[in-house]
Design a protein around this motif. Structure first.
Motif, PDB file in Angstrom:
ATOM      1  N   MET A 118      -1.940  -4.849 -11.033  1.00 36.72           N
ATOM      2  CA  MET A 118      -1.859  -4.346  -9.670  1.00 36.72           C
ATOM      3  C   MET A 118      -1.742  -2.829  -9.595  1.00 36.72           C
ATOM      4  SD  MET A 118       2.087  -5.209  -8.585  1.00 36.72           S
ATOM      5  CE  MET A 118       1.895  -6.947  -8.949  1.00 36.72           C
ATOM      6  N   TRP A 119      -1.426  -2.195 -10.711  1.00 41.40           N
ATOM      7  CA  TRP A 119      -1.277  -0.740 -10.714  1.00 41.40           C
ATOM      8  C   TRP A 119      -2.599  -0.030 -10.990  1.00 41.40           C
ATOM      9  CZ3 TRP A 119       3.228  -0.245  -8.649  1.00 41.40           C
ATOM     10  CH2 TRP A 119       4.258  -1.130  -8.977  1.00 41.40           C
ATOM     11  N   LYS A 120      -3.678  -0.776 -11.148  1.00 48.88           N
ATOM     12  CA  LYS A 120      -4.965  -0.169 -11.426  1.00 48.88           C
ATOM     13  C   LYS A 120      -5.461   0.612 -10.219  1.00 48.88           C
ATOM     14  CE  LYS A 120      -9.593  -1.238 -13.170  1.00 48.88           C
ATOM     15  NZ  LYS A 120     -10.520  -2.317 -13.618  1.00 48.88           N
ATOM     16  N   ILE A 121      -5.879   1.823 -10.452  1.00 51.15           N
ATOM     17  CA  ILE A 121      -6.369   2.706  -9.387  1.00 51.15           C
ATOM     18  C   ILE A 121      -7.882   2.781  -9.472  1.00 51.15           C
ATOM     19  CG2 ILE A 121      -6.303   5.029  -8.422  1.00 51.15           C
ATOM     20  CD1 ILE A 121      -3.555   5.381  -9.686  1.00 51.15           C
ATOM     21  N   HIS A 122      -8.547   2.443  -8.377  1.00 45.71           N
ATOM     22  CA  HIS A 122     -10.012   2.525  -8.324  1.00 45.71           C
ATOM     23  C   HIS A 122     -10.401   3.965  -7.991  1.00 45.71           C
ATOM     24  CE1 HIS A 122     -10.465  -1.802  -8.560  1.00 45.71           C
ATOM     25  NE2 HIS A 122      -9.467  -1.884  -7.705  1.00 45.71           N
TER      26      HIS A 122
END
Length: 240
Positions: A204-208
């Motif tokens: 959930m911490w992945k930044i697009h």
């Protein structure tokens, strides 16, 4: 007088020795009996035969002693509640005479998400796990759940936070003061895993990240199509 006392004690020792020598079978059986009684007492105190049928059956000293309870996962609820059946290491009572056990577990210090609940169903459902009680309520045991993976036991709580599928529960200062030592150590580990997952952009911490518009291919495309776009704007404005 001292010689009389020595003679009496030596004669008593000699009489006991002669009695044991003449009753070897009785002596052997007596030693076996003492050993069996000692083994039963040790096993009973260890809790290996203690059957847990519900959350209220979990002894409070399990939290302090950090006992890990062997169990079988029967179901996983939508909110991450794990329903297990306790399976002790030493099953003295036959299965047909044993009461049906059903213990509800919640992941301690972890806020479950739909993704985390699905991971639980795919990973630990219908498997043997071990739960370490950290806090008890009337119906639920807040636990650190462990499962076998690659020849060692791993914490489910830590795996979920480490992979960015769940977050650590946010506690108030009053709640932090009431945590036991095992809970504080678990909270410290989970916060460390959450920090690492945030830095590595896991789950959930992945930044697009947006594409850089000033790359060389974008500039070439802009130069080629800018006159065409300019002509289209003029047409729309003056040649309606």
């Amino acid at each position: 007088m001292p010689g009389t006392e020595d003679d009496s004690s030596s004669s008593l020792f000699t009489a006991v020795t002669e009695f044991l020598d003449s009753n070897i079978r009785l002596t052997r059986n007596l030693l076996y009996g003492i050993g069996v009684v000692g083994f039963v007492v040790a096993v009973k105190n260890s809790g290996l035969t203690h059957l847990i049928t519900c959350a209220s059956d979990v002894p409070l000293n399990y939290i302090v002693r950090r006992v890990r309870v062997r169990s079988y996962v029967e179901a996983v609820g939508t909110r991450g509640v794990v329903h297990v059946q306790h399976r002790p290491f030493l099953n003295i009572i036959p299965n047909r005479w044993r009461p049906r056990s059903h213990v509800q577990l919640e992941l301690a210090l972890v806020d479950i998400t739909p993704l985390g609940s699905k991971w639980l169903q795919d990973t630990i459902l219908h498997r043997i796990v071990w739960f370490q009680p950290l806090a008890l309520t009337d119906s639920t045991v807040h636990s650190n759940i462990l499962f076998h993976k690659y020849f060692r036991r791993q914490s489910v709580n830590e795996c979920l936070v480490q992979q960015g599928m769940c977050t650590v529960t946010v506690l108030t200062p009053e709640q932090l003061k009431t945590l036991s030592d095992p809970q504080q150590q678990m909270l410290k580990k989970l916060l460390s895993h959450q920090k690492t997952a945030t830095e590595k952009e896991q789950g959930m911490w992945k930044i697009h990240k947006e594409k850089n518009e000033w790359t060389l291919p974008y500039r070439i495309k802009t130069i080629i199509f800018s006159p065409i776009n300019f002509w289209r704007k003029i047409r729309r404005k003056f040649f309606k």
